[in-house]
Design an enzyme around this catalytic site. Sequence first.
Site, PDB file in Angstrom:
ATOM      1  N   ASP A   1       0.847  -1.184   0.000  1.00 24.62           N
ATOM      2  CA  ASP A   1       0.000   0.000   0.000  1.00 24.62           C
ATOM      3  C   ASP A   1       0.891   1.247   0.000  1.00 24.62           C
ATOM      4  O   ASP A   1       1.696   1.442   0.925  1.00 24.62           O
ATOM      5  CB  ASP A   1      -0.904  -0.027   1.242  1.00 24.62           C
ATOM      6  CG  ASP A   1      -2.014   0.997   1.157  1.00 24.62           C
ATOM      7  OD1 ASP A   1      -1.782   2.110   0.644  1.00 24.62           O
ATOM      8  OD2 ASP A   1      -3.137   0.667   1.608  1.00 24.62           O
TER       9      ASP A   1
ATOM     10  N   SER B   1      -7.755  14.279 -14.906  1.00 26.40           N
ATOM     11  CA  SER B   1      -9.077  13.964 -15.457  1.00 26.40           C
ATOM     12  C   SER B   1      -9.732  15.202 -16.039  1.00 26.40           C
ATOM     13  O   SER B   1      -9.510  16.322 -15.557  1.00 26.40           O
ATOM     14  CB  SER B   1      -9.926  13.415 -14.308  1.00 26.40           C
ATOM     15  OG  SER B   1     -11.279  13.360 -14.670  1.00 26.40           O
TER      16      SER B   1
ATOM     17  N   TYR C   1     -13.261  13.671  -4.977  1.00 25.58           N
ATOM     18  CA  TYR C   1     -12.432  13.013  -5.994  1.00 25.58           C
ATOM     19  C   TYR C   1     -11.910  14.039  -7.007  1.00 25.58           C
ATOM     20  O   TYR C   1     -10.711  14.118  -7.283  1.00 25.58           O
ATOM     21  CB  TYR C   1     -13.221  11.911  -6.738  1.00 25.58           C
ATOM     22  CG  TYR C   1     -12.474  11.423  -7.964  1.00 25.58           C
ATOM     23  CD1 TYR C   1     -11.397  10.560  -7.837  1.00 25.58           C
ATOM     24  CD2 TYR C   1     -12.804  11.875  -9.248  1.00 25.58           C
ATOM     25  CE1 TYR C   1     -10.672  10.145  -8.950  1.00 25.58           C
ATOM     26  CE2 TYR C   1     -12.093  11.471 -10.363  1.00 25.58           C
ATOM     27  CZ  TYR C   1     -11.028  10.606 -10.216  1.00 25.58           C
ATOM     28  OH  TYR C   1     -10.310  10.216 -11.323  1.00 25.58           O
TER      29      TYR C   1
ATOM     30  N   LYS D   1      -7.872  15.676  -8.035  1.00 23.41           N
ATOM     31  CA  LYS D   1      -7.175  15.823  -9.321  1.00 23.41           C
ATOM     32  C   LYS D   1      -6.703  17.266  -9.498  1.00 23.41           C
ATOM     33  O   LYS D   1      -5.589  17.519  -9.958  1.00 23.41           O
ATOM     34  CB  LYS D   1      -8.087  15.386 -10.475  1.00 23.41           C
ATOM     35  CG  LYS D   1      -8.400  13.888 -10.461  1.00 23.41           C
ATOM     36  CD  LYS D   1      -7.143  13.033 -10.533  1.00 23.41           C
ATOM     37  CE  LYS D   1      -7.393  11.555 -10.322  1.00 23.41           C
ATOM     38  NZ  LYS D   1      -6.186  10.741 -10.175  1.00 23.41           N
TER      39      LYS D   1
HETATM   40  P1  NAD Z   1      -8.193   1.386 -11.232  1.00 26.64           P
HETATM   41  O1  NAD Z   1      -8.897   1.429  -9.925  1.00 26.64           O
HETATM   42  O2  NAD Z   1      -8.561   0.313 -12.186  1.00 26.64           O
HETATM   43  O3  NAD Z   1      -6.614   1.327 -11.005  1.00 26.64           O
HETATM   44  C1  NAD Z   1      -5.975   1.904  -9.887  1.00 26.64           C
HETATM   45  C2  NAD Z   1      -5.039   0.847  -9.302  1.00 26.64           C
HETATM   46  O4  NAD Z   1      -4.359   1.440  -8.205  1.00 26.64           O
HETATM   47  C3  NAD Z   1      -5.782  -0.384  -8.762  1.00 26.64           C
HETATM   48  O5  NAD Z   1      -5.158  -1.552  -9.283  1.00 26.64           O
HETATM   49  C4  NAD Z   1      -5.628  -0.282  -7.248  1.00 26.64           C
HETATM   50  O6  NAD Z   1      -5.562  -1.557  -6.651  1.00 26.64           O
HETATM   51  C5  NAD Z   1      -4.337   0.517  -7.116  1.00 26.64           C
HETATM   52  N1  NAD Z   1      -4.237   1.314  -5.880  1.00 26.64           N
HETATM   53  C6  NAD Z   1      -5.120   2.224  -5.404  1.00 26.64           C
HETATM   54  N2  NAD Z   1      -4.669   2.745  -4.264  1.00 26.64           N
HETATM   55  C7  NAD Z   1      -3.474   2.173  -3.996  1.00 26.64           C
HETATM   56  C8  NAD Z   1      -2.515   2.296  -2.951  1.00 26.64           C
HETATM   57  N3  NAD Z   1      -2.717   3.104  -1.906  1.00 26.64           N
HETATM   58  N4  NAD Z   1      -1.395   1.555  -3.000  1.00 26.64           N
HETATM   59  C9  NAD Z   1      -1.172   0.711  -4.045  1.00 26.64           C
HETATM   60  N5  NAD Z   1      -2.026   0.551  -5.062  1.00 26.64           N
HETATM   61  C10 NAD Z   1      -3.174   1.267  -5.035  1.00 26.64           C
HETATM   62  O7  NAD Z   1      -8.393   2.832 -11.909  1.00 26.64           O
HETATM   63  P2  NAD Z   1      -8.141   3.297 -13.411  1.00 26.64           P
HETATM   64  O8  NAD Z   1      -9.461   3.458 -14.070  1.00 26.64           O
HETATM   65  O9  NAD Z   1      -7.103   2.463 -14.051  1.00 26.64           O
HETATM   66  O10 NAD Z   1      -7.578   4.759 -13.144  1.00 26.64           O
HETATM   67  C11 NAD Z   1      -6.204   5.020 -13.042  1.00 26.64           C
HETATM   68  C12 NAD Z   1      -5.991   6.484 -12.749  1.00 26.64           C
HETATM   69  O11 NAD Z   1      -6.620   7.274 -13.754  1.00 26.64           O
HETATM   70  C13 NAD Z   1      -6.575   6.962 -11.422  1.00 26.64           C
HETATM   71  O12 NAD Z   1      -5.692   7.915 -10.874  1.00 26.64           O
HETATM   72  C14 NAD Z   1      -7.869   7.616 -11.822  1.00 26.64           C
HETATM   73  O13 NAD Z   1      -8.274   8.600 -10.910  1.00 26.64           O
HETATM   74  C15 NAD Z   1      -7.479   8.232 -13.149  1.00 26.64           C
HETATM   75  N6  NAD Z   1      -8.614   8.447 -14.068  1.00 26.64           N
HETATM   76  C16 NAD Z   1      -9.446   7.412 -14.372  1.00 26.64           C
HETATM   77  C17 NAD Z   1     -10.519   7.621 -15.225  1.00 26.64           C
HETATM   78  C18 NAD Z   1     -11.481   6.512 -15.554  1.00 26.64           C
HETATM   79  O14 NAD Z   1     -12.601   6.813 -15.988  1.00 26.64           O
HETATM   80  N7  NAD Z   1     -11.121   5.251 -15.385  1.00 26.64           N
HETATM   81  C19 NAD Z   1     -10.725   8.893 -15.777  1.00 26.64           C
HETATM   82  C20 NAD Z   1      -9.838   9.929 -15.453  1.00 26.64           C
HETATM   83  C21 NAD Z   1      -8.773   9.689 -14.583  1.00 26.64           C
HETATM   84  C1  WQD Z   2     -21.156   9.024 -18.782  1.00 24.00           C
HETATM   85  C2  WQD Z   2     -22.567   9.452 -19.197  1.00 24.00           C
HETATM   86  C3  WQD Z   2     -24.074   9.788 -17.348  1.00 24.00           C
HETATM   87  C4  WQD Z   2     -24.206   5.634 -16.028  1.00 24.00           C
HETATM   88  C5  WQD Z   2     -16.942   9.920 -14.626  1.00 24.00           C
HETATM   89  C6  WQD Z   2     -16.309  10.638 -13.458  1.00 24.00           C
HETATM   90  C7  WQD Z   2     -15.189  11.521 -13.924  1.00 24.00           C
HETATM   91  C8  WQD Z   2     -14.190  10.733 -14.790  1.00 24.00           C
HETATM   92  C9  WQD Z   2     -14.876   9.955 -15.858  1.00 24.00           C
HETATM   93  C10 WQD Z   2     -12.356   9.947 -13.454  1.00 24.00           C
HETATM   94  C11 WQD Z   2     -23.142  10.542 -18.297  1.00 24.00           C
HETATM   95  C12 WQD Z   2     -24.545   8.639 -18.229  1.00 24.00           C
HETATM   96  C13 WQD Z   2     -23.928   6.781 -16.732  1.00 24.00           C
HETATM   97  C14 WQD Z   2     -25.538   5.113 -16.076  1.00 24.00           C
HETATM   98  C15 WQD Z   2     -26.155   6.911 -17.549  1.00 24.00           C
HETATM   99  N1  WQD Z   2     -13.468   9.769 -14.005  1.00 24.00           N
HETATM  100  N2  WQD Z   2     -24.867   7.423 -17.472  1.00 24.00           N
HETATM  101  N3  WQD Z   2     -26.448   5.778 -16.851  1.00 24.00           N
HETATM  102  O1  WQD Z   2     -19.918  11.097 -15.681  1.00 24.00           O
HETATM  103  O2  WQD Z   2     -18.401  11.509 -17.632  1.00 24.00           O
HETATM  104  O3  WQD Z   2     -17.445  10.871 -15.504  1.00 24.00           O
HETATM  105  O4  WQD Z   2     -15.944   9.174 -15.295  1.00 24.00           O
HETATM  106  O5  WQD Z   2     -11.704  10.942 -13.388  1.00 24.00           O
HETATM  107  O6  WQD Z   2     -14.582  12.059 -12.808  1.00 24.00           O
HETATM  108  O7  WQD Z   2     -17.303  11.434 -12.825  1.00 24.00           O
HETATM  109  O8  WQD Z   2     -18.742   9.165 -16.830  1.00 24.00           O
HETATM  110  O9  WQD Z   2     -19.416   6.875 -17.382  1.00 24.00           O
HETATM  111  O10 WQD Z   2     -20.252   7.901 -15.234  1.00 24.00           O
HETATM  112  O11 WQD Z   2     -21.161   8.710 -17.389  1.00 24.00           O
HETATM  113  O12 WQD Z   2     -27.030   7.482 -18.212  1.00 24.00           O
HETATM  114  O13 WQD Z   2     -25.868   4.107 -15.441  1.00 24.00           O
HETATM  115  O14 WQD Z   2     -23.445   8.332 -19.048  1.00 24.00           O
HETATM  116  O15 WQD Z   2     -25.163  10.559 -16.920  1.00 24.00           O
HETATM  117  O16 WQD Z   2     -23.896  11.382 -19.115  1.00 24.00           O
HETATM  118  P1  WQD Z   2     -18.710  10.727 -16.414  1.00 24.00           P
HETATM  119  P2  WQD Z   2     -19.870   8.070 -16.651  1.00 24.00           P
END
Ligand code: NAD
Ligand code: WQD
Length: 344
Positions: free
Chosen positions: A58, A125, A150, A154
């Site tokens: 962790d 993000s 959250y 970022k």
């Molecule tokens: P994810 O949860 O699939 O991957 C994150 C990984 O980090 C996981 O494997 C988890 O086990 C590990 N982790 C979390 N906290 C930890 C800790 N304290 N120590 C060690 N490991 C730890 O998420 P993801 O979708 O791959 O996202 C990756 C990054 O991208 C994140 O920072 C997320 O905020 C950012 N992000 C994701 C999205 C999205 O929609 N998926 C969008 C924008 C930004």
């Molecule tokens: C997409 C669209 C919903 C689910 C989230 C996080 C953001 C970023 C990306 C990390 C929206 C609609 C969704 C459902 C629906 N993550 N929707 N029914 O909202 O763009 O952003 O992921 O940084 O921080 O907030 O993505 O996939 O949740 O939604 O109608 O059951 O789908 O309203 O318009 P979003 P999402």
Amino acid sequence: MKILVTGGLGYIGSHTVVELQNEGLEVVIIDNLSNSSIDVLDGIEGITEKRPIFEEFDLRNKTKVQDFFARHSDVGGVIHFAASKAVGESVEKPLLYYENNLGVLVYLLQELEKKKGASFIFSSSCTVYGQADELPITEDAPVKPAESPYGNTKQVGEEIIRDTCKVTPDLKAIALRYFNPIGAHPSIKIGELPLGVPQNLVPFITQTGIGIREQLSVFGDDYPTEDGTCIRDYIHVVDLAKAHVKALQRLLQNENNSNYEVFNLGTGKGSSVLEVIHSFERVSGKKLNYKIVGRREGDVIQAYADTQKANKVLGWKSKYTLDESLKSAWDWEQKVRTSHAAKS
Ligand code: NAD
Ligand code: WQD
């Protein structure tokens, strides 16, 4: 030289490890498996024929972070994915999010500022833009007050990196602002593995398609868009992963213009919720059970990226279409459910 990938067994991290290894880079992963499975290592090895070095701990344990860097003095770059990412949970447990997403970031930067010329890439993000005043969204668009803890992690995360870079000219950092990552590796050996009920649209659609969820709720069709549903920029996770390699190479080769840069990563194209549903229906040949319900609190109406900066400066452009992305998400869902059924 090694590249540390934190959260490298997670969704975006695992796809990025594949692309890094495909480029011949040596990767070491730290993950605590809080939101991922150890089986992902097999998936990565299955695609690249190389098993990355893996340490399970962790990152909130500062002593372990320090010990890691002492043992791996050849780490020259870090791609930092590890974080907690559920927007709703962050409202319930803000301190968990501030500790995991910001505390850990500080520990990593404290180690990197001791090194000469380290490279750092941060998962930011599009959430930092909130509802942007102009579309498509450029990197210069103002950062809006965060809607959730959250989102705030970022914004503050970016500020922590920017301020550290100001006083550490040796440190080189890039923040990548992802739009909406979807899909799975074409090999379907790795993909997204949401725990519990998915909060994001595409995993909810594929789980409904396969019968785990009864019905998709579409959150609002009274928005000021063509079909009334919200618009997002859905980017294939492999395209996103490849952008990390480009960003890392820019830093390793000292091609950066300043020691802190920000890039949008999206396709540049906005798609409505109904367009995503129709794309899924096309590629899966299934009719999706959905109904229109009320708006979800905190949703922005439209967000899609201006990708010119990443196109020109990183020499990167997304390749996958929405249909191809949905197809890979659907292939992955079917594979996960088949292997799950076979195991149980
Ligand atoms: P994810 O949860 O699939 O991957 C994150 C990984 O980090 C996981 O494997 C988890 O086990 C590990 N982790 C979390 N906290 C930890 C800790 N304290 N120590 C060690 N490991 C730890 O998420 P993801 O979708 O791959 O996202 C990756 C990054 O991208 C994140 O920072 C997320 O905020 C950012 N992000 C994701 C999205 C999205 O929609 N998926 C969008 C924008 C930004
Ligand atoms: C997409 C669209 C919903 C689910 C989230 C996080 C953001 C970023 C990306 C990390 C929206 C609609 C969704 C459902 C629906 N993550 N929707 N029914 O909202 O763009 O952003 O992921 O940084 O921080 O907030 O993505 O996939 O949740 O939604 O109608 O059951 O789908 O309203 O318009 P979003 P999402």
